[in-house]
Design a protein around this motif. Structure first.
Motif, PDB file in Angstrom:
ATOM      1  N   VAL A 118     -39.584   0.118 -32.147  1.00 31.64           N
ATOM      2  CA  VAL A 118     -38.395   0.822 -31.566  1.00 31.64           C
ATOM      3  C   VAL A 118     -38.524   2.470 -31.618  1.00 31.64           C
ATOM      4  CG1 VAL A 118     -35.599   1.049 -31.524  1.00 31.64           C
ATOM      5  CG2 VAL A 118     -36.815  -1.191 -31.778  1.00 31.64           C
ATOM      6  N   CYS A 119     -38.314   3.187 -30.600  1.00 29.91           N
ATOM      7  CA  CYS A 119     -37.845   4.636 -30.735  1.00 29.91           C
ATOM      8  C   CYS A 119     -36.762   4.744 -30.209  1.00 29.91           C
ATOM      9  CB  CYS A 119     -38.904   5.392 -29.746  1.00 29.91           C
ATOM     10  SG  CYS A 119     -38.755   7.096 -29.994  1.00 29.91           S
ATOM     11  N   ILE A 120     -35.869   5.371 -31.275  1.00 33.49           N
ATOM     12  CA  ILE A 120     -34.328   5.771 -30.732  1.00 33.49           C
ATOM     13  C   ILE A 120     -34.297   7.478 -30.969  1.00 33.49           C
ATOM     14  CG2 ILE A 120     -31.915   5.730 -31.397  1.00 33.49           C
ATOM     15  CD1 ILE A 120     -32.639   3.188 -32.916  1.00 33.49           C
ATOM     16  N   ASP A 121     -34.092   8.077 -29.572  1.00 35.35           N
ATOM     17  CA  ASP A 121     -33.588   9.519 -29.624  1.00 35.35           C
ATOM     18  C   ASP A 121     -32.456   9.789 -29.884  1.00 35.35           C
ATOM     19  OD1 ASP A 121     -34.680  12.239 -29.146  1.00 35.35           O
ATOM     20  OD2 ASP A 121     -33.750  12.191 -27.234  1.00 35.35           O
ATOM     21  N   PRO A 122     -31.952  10.168 -30.755  1.00 36.08           N
ATOM     22  CA  PRO A 122     -30.620  10.807 -31.157  1.00 36.08           C
ATOM     23  C   PRO A 122     -30.007  11.825 -30.106  1.00 36.08           C
ATOM     24  CG  PRO A 122     -31.657  10.556 -32.993  1.00 36.08           C
ATOM     25  CD  PRO A 122     -32.728  10.710 -32.060  1.00 36.08           C
ATOM     26  N   ALA A 123     -30.770  12.532 -29.834  1.00 36.19           N
ATOM     27  CA  ALA A 123     -30.321  13.620 -28.762  1.00 36.19           C
ATOM     28  C   ALA A 123     -29.888  13.125 -27.497  1.00 36.19           C
ATOM     29  CB  ALA A 123     -31.285  14.653 -28.641  1.00 36.19           C
ATOM     30  N   VAL A 128     -35.869   3.119 -26.766  1.00 36.97           N
ATOM     31  CA  VAL A 128     -37.083   2.508 -25.994  1.00 36.97           C
ATOM     32  C   VAL A 128     -37.503   1.363 -26.963  1.00 36.97           C
ATOM     33  CG1 VAL A 128     -39.349   2.899 -24.874  1.00 36.97           C
ATOM     34  CG2 VAL A 128     -37.666   4.453 -24.811  1.00 36.97           C
ATOM     35  N   SER A 129     -37.822   0.161 -26.447  1.00 39.38           N
ATOM     36  CA  SER A 129     -38.381  -0.874 -27.345  1.00 39.38           C
ATOM     37  C   SER A 129     -39.592  -1.242 -26.714  1.00 39.38           C
ATOM     38  CB  SER A 129     -37.502  -2.161 -27.413  1.00 39.38           C
ATOM     39  OG  SER A 129     -37.265  -2.908 -26.246  1.00 39.38           O
ATOM     40  N   LEU A 139     -50.375  -2.296 -31.763  1.00 44.96           N
ATOM     41  CA  LEU A 139     -50.454  -1.765 -30.679  1.00 44.96           C
ATOM     42  C   LEU A 139     -49.008  -1.335 -30.271  1.00 44.96           C
ATOM     43  CD1 LEU A 139     -51.746  -0.901 -27.999  1.00 44.96           C
ATOM     44  CD2 LEU A 139     -51.624  -3.190 -27.075  1.00 44.96           C
ATOM     45  N   ALA A 140     -48.033  -2.462 -30.396  1.00 43.92           N
ATOM     46  CA  ALA A 140     -46.704  -1.987 -30.250  1.00 43.92           C
ATOM     47  C   ALA A 140     -46.261  -0.694 -30.748  1.00 43.92           C
ATOM     48  CB  ALA A 140     -45.826  -3.060 -30.264  1.00 43.92           C
ATOM     49  N   ILE A 147     -44.450   7.428 -27.491  1.00 50.07           N
ATOM     50  CA  ILE A 147     -43.204   7.693 -27.017  1.00 50.07           C
ATOM     51  C   ILE A 147     -42.342   8.543 -27.616  1.00 50.07           C
ATOM     52  CG2 ILE A 147     -41.021   6.392 -26.426  1.00 50.07           C
ATOM     53  CD1 ILE A 147     -42.543   4.052 -25.559  1.00 50.07           C
ATOM     54  N   ARG A 148     -42.262   8.539 -29.126  1.00 51.20           N
ATOM     55  CA  ARG A 148     -41.554   9.133 -30.225  1.00 51.20           C
ATOM     56  C   ARG A 148     -42.224  10.526 -30.062  1.00 51.20           C
ATOM     57  NH1 ARG A 148     -41.958   6.585 -35.303  1.00 51.20           N
ATOM     58  NH2 ARG A 148     -39.984   5.594 -34.524  1.00 51.20           N
TER      59      ARG A 148
END
Length: 157
Positions: A118-123, A128-129, A139-140, A147-148
């Motif tokens: 998981v990538c969480i963009d606080p802004a 995105v999972s 790989l995931a 993405i990060r």
């Protein structure tokens, strides 16, 4: 390959998560989930130092003993993280009979759900999972990291 998993975003705040197994696999999963403030209980005869410290800080509950089938009845999600395949299989079958979603660390095909990278963009509040349906977690994580990087470059409006 037939796709069988669909990504859902669950509100796990205050949900009861049971972890059977108290080692590094449980540590990794718990550390990812803690920011969402679930109620986490770990049952294992041996608890890692990291999990013990989390318990001492009041972030999780630990019970140092072998798990029993009755432990499964008071939870919303189950994570089986022992190093004993037979134990994991037994508890997975019981969880399924109780209709409680289960994640089996050593058997992706027995899982009702997986924890994606998981990538969480606080802004931007974008989440995105990335999942390979349990087939290639490495790989995931690599895709998630790319993405990060994208978010860190602030390429979105």
């Amino acid at each position: 390959m037939k796709l069988v998993y669909y990504p859902f975003l669950f509100n796990i705040n205050a949900k009861r998560l049971l972890f059977i197994g108290g080692g590094q696999v449980a540590e990794r999963k718990i550390n990812v989930l803690l920011p969402m403030a679930p109620s986490i209980r770990v049952i294992a005869p041996r608890i890692s130092d990291v999990l013990r410290a989390l318990a001492e800080a009041g972030a999780i509950e630990v019970v140092e003993r072998e798990a029993s089938e009755s432990d499964l009845e008071q939870c919303d999600f189950i994570f089986l993280c022992t190093d004993q395949r037979e134990c994991n299989a037994l508890f997975a079958a019981r969880a399924k009979a109780l209709r409680i979603p289960v994640n089996v660390a050593d058997n992706p095909d027995a899982c009702d759900f997986h924890l994606p990278a998981v990538c969480i963009d606080p802004a931007t509040s974008v989440v995105v999972s990335v999942s390979t349906q349990g087939k290639n977690p490495s790989l995931a994580r690599q895709v998630r990291d790319r993405i990060r990087e994208f978010f860190q470059q602030r390429l979105l409006p």
